[in-house]
Write a protein that holds these residues in place. Structure first.
Motif, PDB file in Angstrom:
ATOM      1  N   GLY A  70       0.829  -1.201   0.000  1.00 29.89           N
ATOM      2  CA  GLY A  70       0.000   0.000   0.000  1.00 29.89           C
ATOM      3  C   GLY A  70       0.861   1.247   0.000  1.00 29.89           C
ATOM      4  N   ASN A  71       0.236   2.414  -0.010  1.00 38.42           N
ATOM      5  CA  ASN A  71       0.996   3.665  -0.078  1.00 38.42           C
ATOM      6  C   ASN A  71       1.939   3.834   1.112  1.00 38.42           C
ATOM      7  OD1 ASN A  71      -1.630   3.943   1.190  1.00 38.42           O
ATOM      8  ND2 ASN A  71      -1.199   6.130   1.404  1.00 38.42           N
ATOM      9  N   HIS A  72       1.542   3.376   2.293  1.00 39.43           N
ATOM     10  CA  HIS A  72       2.443   3.491   3.452  1.00 39.43           C
ATOM     11  C   HIS A  72       3.709   2.654   3.246  1.00 39.43           C
ATOM     12  CE1 HIS A  72       0.096   5.618   6.711  1.00 39.43           C
ATOM     13  NE2 HIS A  72      -0.750   5.563   5.690  1.00 39.43           N
ATOM     14  N   ASP A  73       3.564   1.529   2.558  1.00 38.09           N
ATOM     15  CA  ASP A  73       4.715   0.653   2.327  1.00 38.09           C
ATOM     16  C   ASP A  73       5.684   1.261   1.307  1.00 38.09           C
ATOM     17  OD1 ASP A  73       3.354  -1.155   4.036  1.00 38.09           O
ATOM     18  OD2 ASP A  73       2.188  -1.870   2.314  1.00 38.09           O
ATOM     19  N   TYR A  74       5.226   2.289   0.590  1.00 36.61           N
ATOM     20  CA  TYR A  74       6.081   3.000  -0.381  1.00 36.61           C
ATOM     21  C   TYR A  74       6.738   4.230   0.241  1.00 36.61           C
ATOM     22  CZ  TYR A  74       4.716   0.530  -4.684  1.00 36.61           C
ATOM     23  OH  TYR A  74       4.550  -0.403  -5.678  1.00 36.61           O
ATOM     24  N   HIS A  75       6.351   4.589   1.472  1.00 36.53           N
ATOM     25  CA  HIS A  75       6.702   5.906   2.012  1.00 36.53           C
ATOM     26  C   HIS A  75       8.207   6.143   2.103  1.00 36.53           C
ATOM     27  CE1 HIS A  75       6.349   9.635   4.135  1.00 36.53           C
ATOM     28  NE2 HIS A  75       7.046   9.159   5.147  1.00 36.53           N
ATOM     29  N   SER A  76       8.982   5.107   2.429  1.00 31.95           N
ATOM     30  CA  SER A  76      10.432   5.282   2.585  1.00 31.95           C
ATOM     31  C   SER A  76      11.192   4.876   1.327  1.00 31.95           C
ATOM     32  CB  SER A  76      10.929   4.454   3.780  1.00 31.95           C
ATOM     33  OG  SER A  76      10.243   4.841   4.960  1.00 31.95           O
ATOM     34  N   ASN A  77      10.450   4.701   0.225  1.00 31.73           N
ATOM     35  CA  ASN A  77      11.037   4.292  -1.056  1.00 31.73           C
ATOM     36  C   ASN A  77      11.804   2.969  -0.931  1.00 31.73           C
ATOM     37  OD1 ASN A  77      11.216   4.755  -3.790  1.00 31.73           O
ATOM     38  ND2 ASN A  77      13.207   5.782  -3.649  1.00 31.73           N
ATOM     39  N   LEU A  78      11.314   2.104  -0.047  1.00 30.10           N
ATOM     40  CA  LEU A  78      11.941   0.785   0.148  1.00 30.10           C
ATOM     41  C   LEU A  78      10.959  -0.328  -0.223  1.00 30.10           C
ATOM     42  CD1 LEU A  78      13.746   1.502   3.545  1.00 30.10           C
ATOM     43  CD2 LEU A  78      14.835   1.125   1.318  1.00 30.10           C
ATOM     44  N   GLN A  79      10.023  -0.002  -1.126  1.00 28.20           N
ATOM     45  CA  GLN A  79       8.990  -0.977  -1.477  1.00 28.20           C
ATOM     46  C   GLN A  79       9.578  -2.266  -2.065  1.00 28.20           C
ATOM     47  OE1 GLN A  79       9.107   2.163  -2.477  1.00 28.20           O
ATOM     48  NE2 GLN A  79       9.182   2.306  -4.696  1.00 28.20           N
ATOM     49  N   ASP A  80      10.644  -2.142  -2.867  1.00 29.10           N
ATOM     50  CA  ASP A  80      11.227  -3.350  -3.467  1.00 29.10           C
ATOM     51  C   ASP A  80      11.876  -4.217  -2.382  1.00 29.10           C
ATOM     52  OD1 ASP A  80      10.382  -2.440  -5.898  1.00 29.10           O
ATOM     53  OD2 ASP A  80      12.337  -1.625  -6.490  1.00 29.10           O
ATOM     54  N   GLU A  81      12.543  -3.550  -1.440  1.00 34.84           N
ATOM     55  CA  GLU A  81      13.188  -4.296  -0.353  1.00 34.84           C
ATOM     56  C   GLU A  81      12.125  -4.973   0.539  1.00 34.84           C
ATOM     57  OE1 GLU A  81      13.936  -1.317  -1.401  1.00 34.84           O
ATOM     58  OE2 GLU A  81      16.110  -1.270  -1.765  1.00 34.84           O
ATOM     59  N   ILE A  82      11.035  -4.250   0.812  1.00 39.42           N
ATOM     60  CA  ILE A  82       9.961  -4.833   1.640  1.00 39.42           C
ATOM     61  C   ILE A  82       9.338  -6.029   0.919  1.00 39.42           C
ATOM     62  CG2 ILE A  82       7.640  -4.374   2.588  1.00 39.42           C
ATOM     63  CD1 ILE A  82       8.655  -1.512   3.181  1.00 39.42           C
ATOM     64  N   ALA A  83       9.091  -5.866  -0.373  1.00 40.97           N
ATOM     65  CA  ALA A  83       8.540  -6.995  -1.155  1.00 40.97           C
ATOM     66  C   ALA A  83       9.508  -8.172  -1.111  1.00 40.97           C
ATOM     67  CB  ALA A  83       8.275  -6.560  -2.590  1.00 40.97           C
ATOM     68  N   GLY A  84      10.806  -7.900  -1.175  1.00 43.78           N
ATOM     69  CA  GLY A  84      11.824  -8.954  -1.117  1.00 43.78           C
ATOM     70  C   GLY A  84      11.786  -9.696   0.214  1.00 43.78           C
ATOM     71  N   GLU A  85      11.647  -8.937   1.299  1.00 46.80           N
ATOM     72  CA  GLU A  85      11.562  -9.569   2.630  1.00 46.80           C
ATOM     73  C   GLU A  85      10.340 -10.485   2.720  1.00 46.80           C
ATOM     74  OE1 GLU A  85      13.620  -9.424   5.222  1.00 46.80           O
ATOM     75  OE2 GLU A  85      15.033  -8.036   4.279  1.00 46.80           O
ATOM     76  N   LEU A  86       9.216  -9.990   2.176  1.00 48.03           N
ATOM     77  CA  LEU A  86       7.982 -10.790   2.214  1.00 48.03           C
ATOM     78  C   LEU A  86       8.139 -12.057   1.376  1.00 48.03           C
ATOM     79  CD1 LEU A  86       5.375  -7.893   1.910  1.00 48.03           C
ATOM     80  CD2 LEU A  86       5.621  -9.439   3.851  1.00 48.03           C
ATOM     81  N   ARG A  87       8.737 -11.910   0.201  1.00 45.89           N
ATOM     82  CA  ARG A  87       8.922 -13.090  -0.665  1.00 45.89           C
ATOM     83  C   ARG A  87       9.837 -14.106   0.004  1.00 45.89           C
ATOM     84  NH1 ARG A  87       9.030  -8.940  -5.317  1.00 45.89           N
ATOM     85  NH2 ARG A  87       6.901  -9.122  -6.114  1.00 45.89           N
ATOM     86  N   ASP A  88      10.875 -13.628   0.658  1.00 49.32           N
ATOM     87  CA  ASP A  88      11.786 -14.551   1.375  1.00 49.32           C
ATOM     88  C   ASP A  88      11.048 -15.311   2.479  1.00 49.32           C
ATOM     89  OD1 ASP A  88      13.862 -13.794  -0.197  1.00 49.32           O
ATOM     90  OD2 ASP A  88      14.822 -12.479   1.283  1.00 49.32           O
TER      91      ASP A  88
END
Ligand code: FE2
Ligand code: FE2
Length: 245
Positions: A70-88
């Motif tokens: 969501g937009n909050h997950d994009y706030h620190s411009n780390l959305q790709d890293e967060i998605a990576g953590e979730l995928r792991d």
């Protein structure tokens, strides 16, 4: 093919003080649902520490977990890293694409992504005027087009769209009218109506309403945590229609 039970929640906004809390609320979920969908705003400020905490809360659950950010997950411009953590952690993260999840004998196609705003038919922004406004609306249009393509490609018994932003205004009821254009876009509903789906899940509108429908008759459910008021809600997709548990 059998009925399919879809657990869903959005806007859990986990902060670093929440470690272990959500996990506890998911105990026994595999008895009540075949798949869990997370409709974005999983973090508060989109930090990597929060992303890792969310990943730990949903790590290796005994049922498939599909998420969008969501937009909050994009706030620190780390959305790709967060998605990576979730995928792991074993979570399927959609980014304007689709996946087929095998749930027992049933193939469930899930298509989606964050979505975006722009407003609703008759009261919406359009690709006109300043480049910034054109970019805003174009972003939503390109997302909608990607979903339409992904929905047509997915081969499954059921198709569900998972979004953060809303495709309709009915599920925003309770929010101030002034912010509707920042809560969703009719372009998302138009794309899903064209390609077809059984159900659309979204979050983002914390003060909105649970139930709505696209102009084409597809059920829309706002699963934001403050709206559903519990750890997750379960929708049942029967071969002859939807009923809710
Ligand atoms: Fe939220
Ligand atoms: Fe949001």
């Amino acid at each position: 093919m059998t009925d399919l039970r879809i657990a869903a929640v959005g806007d859990i906004h986990l902060g670093e003080d929440a470690r272990g809390h959500y996990r506890k609320r998911l105990e026994g979920i595999e008895e009540r649902a075949d798949v869990l969908m997370l409709a974005g705003d999983l973090t508060r400020h989109g930090t990597l520490a929060e992303g890792r905490l969310v990943a730990d809360e949903f790590r290796d659950l005994p049922l498939p977990v599909v998420a969008v950010l969501g937009n909050h997950d994009y706030h620190s411009n780390l959305q790709d890293e967060i998605a990576g953590e979730l995928r792991d952690a074993g979570v399927i993260v959609l980014d304007d694409d689709g996946v087929v999840v095998q749930c027992g004998e049933t193939k469930l196609g899930v298509v989606g992504g964050k979505g975006f705003g722009g407003g609703f038919a008759g009261k919406c922004a359009s690709e006109f005027g300043e480049p910034e406004i054109k970019d805003f609306v174009r972003h939503t249009r390109l997302i909608a087009e990607a979903w339409q393509v992904a929905l047509k490609e997915v081969q499954a018994d059921h198709r569900v769209v998972l979004s953060h932003y809303s495709p309709v205004k009915e599920t925003l009821e309770g929010e101030p009218l002034e912010i509707y254009p920042f809560l969703g876009s009719y372009l998302l509903a138009e794309a899903v109506d064209t390609a077809g789906a059984d159900l659309i899940l979204h979050g983002h509108a914390h003060k909105g309403s649970e139930k709505g429908m696209t102009p084409g008759g597809i059920r829309v459910r706002n699963v934001a945590l403050p709206v559903i008021g519990r750890a997750y809600v379960v929708y049942c997709l029967a071969m002859n229609g939807e009923h809710e548990g």
